[in-house]
Motif scaffolding. Structure first.
Motif, short mmCIF file in Angstrom:
data_model
loop_
_atom_site.label_atom_id
_atom_site.label_comp_id
_atom_site.label_asym_id
_atom_site.label_seq_id
_atom_site.Cartn_x
_atom_site.Cartn_y
_atom_site.Cartn_z
N GLY A 105 -2.27 -10.75 -2.21
CA GLY A 105 -3.72 -11.25 -1.92
C GLY A 105 -3.71 -12.62 -2.16
O GLY A 105 -5.04 -13.17 -2.33
N GLN A 106 -2.71 -13.45 -2.03
CA GLN A 106 -2.91 -14.84 -2.46
C GLN A 106 -2.75 -15.82 -1.15
O GLN A 106 -3.28 -17.15 -1.37
N CYS A 107 -2.20 -15.25 -0.21
CA CYS A 107 -2.19 -15.96 1.13
C CYS A 107 -2.78 -15.25 2.05
O CYS A 107 -3.65 -14.17 1.73
N SER A 108 -2.88 -15.56 3.37
CA SER A 108 -3.79 -15.01 4.61
C SER A 108 -2.69 -14.47 5.49
O SER A 108 -3.47 -13.80 6.71
N ALA A 109 -1.61 -14.25 5.33
CA ALA A 109 -0.73 -13.92 6.39
C ALA A 109 -0.88 -12.38 7.03
O ALA A 109 -1.10 -12.38 8.15
N CYS A 110 -1.56 -11.46 6.21
CA CYS A 110 -1.91 -10.32 6.74
C CYS A 110 -3.36 -9.89 6.96
O CYS A 110 -3.74 -8.82 7.18
N LEU A 142 4.17 -5.25 9.53
CA LEU A 142 3.04 -5.92 9.72
C LEU A 142 3.30 -7.17 9.31
O LEU A 142 4.10 -7.37 8.24
N MET A 143 2.71 -8.31 9.79
CA MET A 143 2.76 -9.73 9.31
C MET A 143 2.41 -9.80 7.87
O MET A 143 1.47 -9.07 7.66
N HIS A 144 3.29 -10.47 7.09
CA HIS A 144 2.88 -10.34 5.64
C HIS A 144 3.54 -11.73 5.03
O HIS A 144 4.20 -12.41 5.50
N GLY A 145 3.13 -11.98 3.99
CA GLY A 145 3.42 -13.11 2.91
C GLY A 145 3.86 -12.78 1.70
O GLY A 145 4.76 -12.28 1.53
N CYS A 146 2.76 -12.92 0.97
CA CYS A 146 3.02 -12.89 -0.63
C CYS A 146 2.99 -11.50 -1.04
O CYS A 146 3.38 -11.19 -1.98
N LYS A 147 2.05 -10.67 -0.37
CA LYS A 147 1.95 -9.44 -0.60
C LYS A 147 1.06 -9.12 -2.00
O LYS A 147 1.05 -8.03 -2.52
N ASP A 164 -4.91 6.32 -2.15
CA ASP A 164 -4.37 5.61 -3.31
C ASP A 164 -3.40 4.40 -2.72
O ASP A 164 -2.96 3.68 -3.88
N ASP A 165 -3.08 4.31 -1.65
CA ASP A 165 -1.81 3.74 -1.25
C ASP A 165 -2.65 2.33 -0.59
O ASP A 165 -3.49 2.33 0.37
N LYS A 166 -2.13 1.22 -0.59
CA LYS A 166 -2.25 0.06 0.08
C LYS A 166 -1.82 0.21 1.49
O LYS A 166 -0.86 0.67 1.67
N ILE A 167 -2.73 -0.19 2.48
CA ILE A 167 -2.13 -0.10 3.97
C ILE A 167 -0.92 -0.86 4.02
O ILE A 167 -0.27 -0.28 4.92
N LEU A 168 -0.69 -2.02 3.59
CA LEU A 168 0.55 -2.80 3.94
C LEU A 168 1.87 -1.81 3.52
O LEU A 168 2.92 -1.71 4.15
N ASP A 169 1.58 -1.48 2.27
CA ASP A 169 2.86 -0.76 1.76
C ASP A 169 3.09 0.42 2.56
O ASP A 169 4.33 0.86 2.68
N ALA A 170 1.97 1.28 3.09
CA ALA A 170 2.13 2.63 3.67
C ALA A 170 2.71 2.29 4.91
O ALA A 170 3.84 2.78 5.59
N ALA A 171 2.44 1.23 5.49
CA ALA A 171 2.98 0.69 7.09
C ALA A 171 4.50 0.44 6.76
O ALA A 171 5.35 0.90 7.50
N PHE A 172 4.78 -0.20 5.73
CA PHE A 172 6.34 -0.57 5.55
C PHE A 172 6.97 0.72 5.29
O PHE A 172 8.17 0.94 6.07
N ARG A 173 6.35 1.63 4.72
CA ARG A 173 7.31 2.88 4.68
C ARG A 173 7.25 3.70 5.93
O ARG A 173 8.17 4.64 5.97
N GLN A 174 6.67 3.54 6.60
CA GLN A 174 6.68 4.32 7.94
C GLN A 174 7.06 3.66 8.99
O GLN A 174 6.93 3.94 10.48
N GLY A 175 7.86 2.46 8.57
CA GLY A 175 8.56 1.69 9.65
C GLY A 175 7.80 0.75 10.56
O GLY A 175 8.12 0.25 11.69
N ILE A 176 6.40 0.40 10.03
CA ILE A 176 5.55 -0.51 10.82
C ILE A 176 5.69 -1.95 10.05
O ILE A 176 5.15 -1.79 8.98
#
Length: 346
Positions: free
Chosen positions: A42-47, A35-40, A21-33
């Motif tokens: 799906g509008q840019c390509s940073a991740c 990752l490169m990101h921008g808009c969060k 149920d969890d998006k990978i970027l959100d799960a990474a944030f909560r676990q202290g990882i």
């Protein structure tokens, strides 16, 4: 209850678990990882990353950020991706210092301390967090629109040790904006707002020695002010030049604050770049034209600098084109690409 799967990130050798149920970027944030990101959104390509193995599916996203051919080849946007098996993912962009050393992302309550216009369409919003809230200069947070699950992203203009513990945001008002419209009628001093962060990889890198060139427009002034304040607070001796794009002199603001910060910095230069009219700019160092054109005229050795960008998406895109043509290494360019409020109802 959703199944849990293991995610292996290469070439960094980091593992984590994620629920379906969890998006990978959100799960990474909560676990202290971090990752490169921008808009969060799906509008840019940073991740954007590459799936080496496993079953991933994405929620709605922009094909400008990841087109159909890329998806078919195995590329994925981590901010929109859900895992339905154990997966191995190749990170295309990552900052080794940030990956496991970033500031944990969390949600805190805040109280509105002040709402003050600084130009005809930009407002200073000051919030007082209910608890200590750490961040790095250049980062941003998500502020939740009261009464909804929606949020908008805004960069901090202050540093964590700001006066009275307040954090300042500079917000451009848009007609019909869901959040910015509240600044005229809907938010008042004493109201409560939820804040989540900090996000963003466009942060000042301590220990670096190259000259700093800042390029901003509109409310993009905010993270640049945070960076300048941090440089002053840490006694940095790095040369700094700040190019700010506006239409007319009436759209300039915080000039006194910039002057005071500049007096504490090495080789500081502030250039107001006015695209429509330079009338009324007496006493200022002004160049006529778009900010990226001015930078192009004045900076013959951009490749020997670190460049920090923040402003409207067209300005950031134009600046990136200039920096590529000037052979500026990608690891010397820092920006967070926000989606346009004109299209997402900010």
């Amino acid at each position: 209850m959703a199944d849990t799967h293991r995610i292996q990130f290469e070439p960094v050798g980091i593992e984590m678990e994620v629920d379906e149920d969890d998006k990978i970027l959100d799960a990474a944030f909560r676990q202290g990882i971090h990752l490169m990101h921008g808009c969060k959104e799906g509008q840019c390509s940073a991740c954007k990353s590459y799936v080496l193995e496993g079953d991933l599916q994405m929620e709605r996203y922009s094909t400008f950020a990841c087109n159909d051919a890329e998806v078919a080849e195995g590329y994925v946007l981590l901010c929109r991706a859900h895992a339905f098996s154990d997966c191995t993912i190749e990170l295309l962009n990552f900052d080794e210092d940030e990956l496991l050393g970033g500031i944990p992302i969390r949600t805190v309550g805040t109280t509105v301390a002040a709402i003050e216009p600084v130009t005809g369409d930009i407002v200073s919003l000051r919030l007082r967090p209910a608890e200590e809230f750490d961040f790095r200069p250049g980062q941003y947070v998500d502020l939740t629109i009261p009464g909804t699950d929606e949020h908008r992203s805004f960069s901090m203009a202050t540093i964590p040790a700001g006066p009275a513990g307040e954090i300042e945001f500079l917000i451009k008002k848009y007609q019909g904006g869901r959040f910015s419209g509240l600044l005229d009628d809907g938010l008042a001093v004493g109201d409560e707002l939820s804040m989540t962060g900090p996000y963003g990889s466009s942060t000042l890198k301590d220990g670096h020695v190259l000259p700093v060139i800042c390029v901003a427009g509109g409310a993009g002034m905010a993270p640049i002010l945070s960076i300048l304040r941090h440089l002053v607070a840490t006694g940095s001796t790095r040369p700094v030049r700040f190019y700010y794009g506006a239409r007319t002199a009436a759209d300039l603001f915080y000039l006194e604050a910039i002057q005071e910060l500049g007096a504490e910095l090495t080789g500081f230069e502030f250039v107001a770049c006015l695209s429509e009219s330079a009338q009324g700019a007496d006493g200022l160092q002004v160049e006529e034209g778009n900010v990226t054109d001015v930078v192009d005229r004045r900076e013959a050795e951009l490749h020997r600098s670190e460049v920090y960008l923040c402003g409207p998406p067209p300005m950031v895109d134009a600046a990136l084109t200039l920096l590529e043509a000037s052979n500026v290494p990608k690891d010397q360019i820092f920006y967070d690409k926000f989606t346009s409020p004109a299209t997402d109802g900010a």
